[in-house]
Design a protein around this motif. Structure first.
Motif, PDB file in Angstrom:
ATOM      1  N   VAL A   1       0.867  -1.179   0.000  1.00 34.78           N
ATOM      2  CA  VAL A   1       0.000   0.000   0.000  1.00 34.78           C
ATOM      3  C   VAL A   1       0.901   1.225   0.000  1.00 34.78           C
ATOM      4  N   LEU A   2       0.609   2.186  -0.869  1.00 34.65           N
ATOM      5  CA  LEU A   2       1.436   3.380  -0.983  1.00 34.65           C
ATOM      6  C   LEU A   2       0.560   4.622  -0.975  1.00 34.65           C
ATOM      7  N   GLN A   3       1.067   5.681  -0.360  1.00 30.23           N
ATOM      8  CA  GLN A   3       0.347   6.947  -0.325  1.00 30.23           C
ATOM      9  C   GLN A   3       0.599   7.749  -1.590  1.00 30.23           C
ATOM     10  N   GLY A   4      -0.478   8.371  -2.067  1.00 29.38           N
ATOM     11  CA  GLY A   4      -0.373   9.258  -3.217  1.00 29.38           C
ATOM     12  C   GLY A   4      -0.702  10.683  -2.856  1.00 29.38           C
ATOM     13  N   CYS A   5      -1.570  11.298  -3.630  1.00 32.87           N
ATOM     14  CA  CYS A   5      -1.852  12.736  -3.498  1.00 32.87           C
ATOM     15  C   CYS A   5      -2.889  13.006  -2.421  1.00 32.87           C
ATOM     16  N   GLY A   6      -2.638  14.039  -1.635  1.00 28.51           N
ATOM     17  CA  GLY A   6      -3.509  14.385  -0.520  1.00 28.51           C
ATOM     18  C   GLY A   6      -4.484  15.500  -0.809  1.00 28.51           C
ATOM     19  N   ARG A   7      -4.532  15.958  -2.066  1.00 34.03           N
ATOM     20  CA  ARG A   7      -5.461  17.021  -2.453  1.00 34.03           C
ATOM     21  C   ARG A   7      -5.614  17.002  -3.971  1.00 34.03           C
ATOM     22  N   PRO A   8      -6.656  17.644  -4.477  1.00 33.90           N
ATOM     23  CA  PRO A   8      -6.809  17.716  -5.936  1.00 33.90           C
ATOM     24  C   PRO A   8      -5.687  18.514  -6.592  1.00 33.90           C
TER      25      PRO A   8
ATOM     26  N   THR B   1      -6.483  11.772  -9.265  1.00 31.30           N
ATOM     27  CA  THR B   1      -5.324  12.632  -9.031  1.00 31.30           C
ATOM     28  C   THR B   1      -4.008  11.891  -9.197  1.00 31.30           C
ATOM     29  N   ASN B   2      -3.881  10.722  -8.589  1.00 35.48           N
ATOM     30  CA  ASN B   2      -2.622   9.975  -8.686  1.00 35.48           C
ATOM     31  C   ASN B   2      -2.264   9.655 -10.129  1.00 35.48           C
ATOM     32  N   ILE B   3      -3.257   9.261 -10.917  1.00 39.42           N
ATOM     33  CA  ILE B   3      -2.999   8.876 -12.300  1.00 39.42           C
ATOM     34  C   ILE B   3      -2.608  10.102 -13.118  1.00 39.42           C
TER      35      ILE B   3
ATOM     36  N   THR C   1     -23.451  17.209  -7.040  1.00 36.05           N
ATOM     37  CA  THR C   1     -24.181  18.353  -7.566  1.00 36.05           C
ATOM     38  C   THR C   1     -25.198  17.816  -8.568  1.00 36.05           C
ATOM     39  N   GLU C   2     -26.026  18.685  -9.075  1.00 35.07           N
ATOM     40  CA  GLU C   2     -27.021  18.261 -10.054  1.00 35.07           C
ATOM     41  C   GLU C   2     -26.366  17.594 -11.261  1.00 35.07           C
ATOM     42  N   ARG C   3     -25.135  18.012 -11.599  1.00 28.67           N
ATOM     43  CA  ARG C   3     -24.505  17.529 -12.829  1.00 28.67           C
ATOM     44  C   ARG C   3     -23.292  16.636 -12.624  1.00 28.67           C
ATOM     45  N   ALA C   4     -22.736  16.626 -11.441  1.00 24.36           N
ATOM     46  CA  ALA C   4     -21.440  15.955 -11.269  1.00 24.36           C
ATOM     47  C   ALA C   4     -21.485  14.819 -10.256  1.00 24.36           C
ATOM     48  N   GLU C   5     -20.816  13.740 -10.616  1.00 22.06           N
ATOM     49  CA  GLU C   5     -20.570  12.609  -9.710  1.00 22.06           C
ATOM     50  C   GLU C   5     -19.367  12.945  -8.831  1.00 22.06           C
ATOM     51  N   PHE C   6     -19.293  12.338  -7.641  1.00 21.17           N
ATOM     52  CA  PHE C   6     -18.308  12.748  -6.641  1.00 21.17           C
ATOM     53  C   PHE C   6     -16.861  12.657  -7.114  1.00 21.17           C
ATOM     54  N   ASN C   7     -16.439  11.519  -7.659  1.00 20.76           N
ATOM     55  CA  ASN C   7     -15.025  11.374  -8.022  1.00 20.76           C
ATOM     56  C   ASN C   7     -14.586  12.408  -9.046  1.00 20.76           C
ATOM     57  N   PHE C   8     -15.433  12.670 -10.047  1.00 21.00           N
ATOM     58  CA  PHE C   8     -15.102  13.685 -11.046  1.00 21.00           C
ATOM     59  C   PHE C   8     -15.159  15.085 -10.440  1.00 21.00           C
ATOM     60  N   TYR C   9     -16.100  15.320  -9.574  1.00 22.17           N
ATOM     61  CA  TYR C   9     -16.241  16.634  -8.945  1.00 22.17           C
ATOM     62  C   TYR C   9     -15.058  16.937  -8.023  1.00 22.17           C
ATOM     63  N   PHE C  10     -14.582  15.923  -7.302  1.00 20.77           N
ATOM     64  CA  PHE C  10     -13.498  16.129  -6.340  1.00 20.77           C
ATOM     65  C   PHE C  10     -12.243  16.643  -7.031  1.00 20.77           C
ATOM     66  N   ASP C  11     -11.912  16.068  -8.177  1.00 25.40           N
ATOM     67  CA  ASP C  11     -10.753  16.548  -8.943  1.00 25.40           C
ATOM     68  C   ASP C  11     -11.069  16.498 -10.436  1.00 25.40           C
TER      69      ASP C  11
ATOM     70  N   HIS D   1     -10.103  18.366 -12.919  1.00 25.02           N
ATOM     71  CA  HIS D   1      -8.958  18.587 -13.812  1.00 25.02           C
ATOM     72  C   HIS D   1      -8.159  17.299 -13.994  1.00 25.02           C
ATOM     73  N   ALA D   2      -8.028  16.522 -12.930  1.00 23.42           N
ATOM     74  CA  ALA D   2      -7.351  15.228 -13.049  1.00 23.42           C
ATOM     75  C   ALA D   2      -8.159  14.287 -13.928  1.00 23.42           C
ATOM     76  N   ALA D   3      -9.471  14.260 -13.733  1.00 22.38           N
ATOM     77  CA  ALA D   3     -10.317  13.378 -14.536  1.00 22.38           C
ATOM     78  C   ALA D   3     -10.209  13.720 -16.018  1.00 22.38           C
ATOM     79  N   GLN D   4     -10.245  15.016 -16.340  1.00 27.57           N
ATOM     80  CA  GLN D   4     -10.147  15.415 -17.746  1.00 27.57           C
ATOM     81  C   GLN D   4      -8.779  15.063 -18.322  1.00 27.57           C
ATOM     82  N   ALA D   5      -7.719  15.259 -17.547  1.00 33.54           N
ATOM     83  CA  ALA D   5      -6.379  14.918 -18.034  1.00 33.54           C
ATOM     84  C   ALA D   5      -6.272  13.433 -18.347  1.00 33.54           C
ATOM     85  N   VAL D   6      -6.887  12.604 -17.524  1.00 28.24           N
ATOM     86  CA  VAL D   6      -6.783  11.157 -17.726  1.00 28.24           C
ATOM     87  C   VAL D   6      -7.637  10.707 -18.899  1.00 28.24           C
ATOM     88  N   VAL D   7      -8.880  11.175 -18.997  1.00 22.58           N
ATOM     89  CA  VAL D   7      -9.736  10.709 -20.099  1.00 22.58           C
ATOM     90  C   VAL D   7      -9.240  11.223 -21.447  1.00 22.58           C
ATOM     91  N   ALA D   8      -8.440  12.295 -21.433  1.00 25.49           N
ATOM     92  CA  ALA D   8      -7.891  12.842 -22.678  1.00 25.49           C
ATOM     93  C   ALA D   8      -6.537  12.240 -23.041  1.00 25.49           C
TER      94      ALA D   8
END
Length: 308
Positions: free
Chosen positions: A63-70, A128-130, A161-171, A173-180
């Motif tokens: 088990v390894l620690q990664g990022c502690g914030r978005p 975030t880690n990815i 939120t009305e439009r966002a799921e939690f994991n994508f909402y939390f970070d 910018h990370a989600a967009q970087a990975v899917v792109a």
């Protein structure tokens, strides 16, 4: 054939249920677990990952620690359905083992480079880690076999939120970087996970499966009072038995521009919407929920068999 995976997660009750599904599954070779902030802060997610490993007798898994914030936000609030301790506040006794080393990003990069085209990353929390691993070493993108992730809401409302799921909402910018990134992807958003419902009948069956089943049932019962959906185990179940799920090919983007829609997943599937773009993701939309929970029971029962 065994699939080599890194599990990137933020345990979290449903993350813990997913880990317990993965551990006895011989279809999977778990290279390591990388923890990230999300459902709860990083110091708790990595501690919970270590605890679940100990609970299951799998302290051999790193088990390894990664990022502690978005990436761009100083902090984001977690979610309360997991309880104060992140595992449902059911009175679990923790060990005093030392914190995991802060080496998750290097671990991801090194594992991918050591086995080009062979490593799947199962992402159960914010990305975030990815995203950081891809930013540090962009050359790993074509070397990753695929990313199978829980996140987004393709054709339904969000849950934070009305439009966002939690994991994508939390970070977002990370989600967009990975899917792109061009990496082959499979998405398990709320469209499919909202069809995997935790019920008293299902948790009651888990309770009969020894200590692991009983702990999982208690955690899921506590968690299910606020969110009755079995989100993260869907990712692991797909890696074991993909036939449980069905979906559509689409082009996935994440809104990082609008305050109102921050973290919204935008999924194009028709030729008109795609406008010549090639789909970048298999977007899951349906699940045979009885088979999913049957798989959970069957794999949790293996712990009982091992203890006999």
């Amino acid at each position: 054939m065994t699939e080599s995976i890194i599990i990137d997660c933020d345990p979290g009750v449903d993350d813990a249920a997913a880990l317990l599904l993965a551990f006895p599954s011989t279809e999977l070779e778990i290279l390591g677990i990388t923890a990230v902030a999300g459902n709860i802060p990083l110091e708790k997610t990595e501690a919970n990952a270590r605890f679940v490993c100990e609970l299951a007798g799998r302290s051999d898994i790193r088990v390894l620690q990664g990022c502690g914030r978005p990436l761009l936000y100083p902090q984001r609030a977690g979610v309360t359905v997991h309880g104060e301790d992140g595992l449902g506040d059911i009175g679990l006794q923790r060990s005093s083992s030392p914190p995991a080393e802060r080496a998750a990003i290097d671990f991801i990069i090194n594992q991918v480079r050591a086995a080009p085209g062979e490593v799947t990353i199962a992402v159960l929390g914010p990305m975030t880690n990815i995203a950081v691993a891809l930013a540090i070493d962009p050359g790993i993108a074509p070397l990753i076999k695929r990313i199978v992730f829980m996140g987004g809401a393709a054709f339904c409302k969000g849950n934070v939120t009305e439009r966002a799921e939690f994991n994508f909402y939390f970070d977002p910018h990370a989600a967009q970087a990975v899917v792109a990134s061009g990496i082959p992807m499979v998405m398990f958003g709320l469209d499919v996970t909202h069809k995997a419902i935790i019920t008293p009948e299902r948790t009651e069956r888990l309770k009969r499966l020894g200590r692991i089943g009983a702990v999982a049932a208690d955690m899921l019962t506590s968690y299910g009072a606020g969110d009755p959906c079995l989100h993260d185990p869907c990712v692991i179940a797909y890696l074991i038995e993909p036939e449980i799920f069905s979906g559509v090919e689409g082009f996935v983007e994440v809104d990082v521009q609008s305050d109102l829609a921050m973290g919204q997943s935008i999924v194009s599937v028709s030729q008109r919407e795609l406008a010549g773009r090639t789909p970048n993701c298999l977007v899951m939309t349906d699940v045979d929920h009885d088979r999913l929970f049957a798989l959970l029971e069957e794999r949790y029962a293996r712990f009982l068999a091992q203890a006999a």
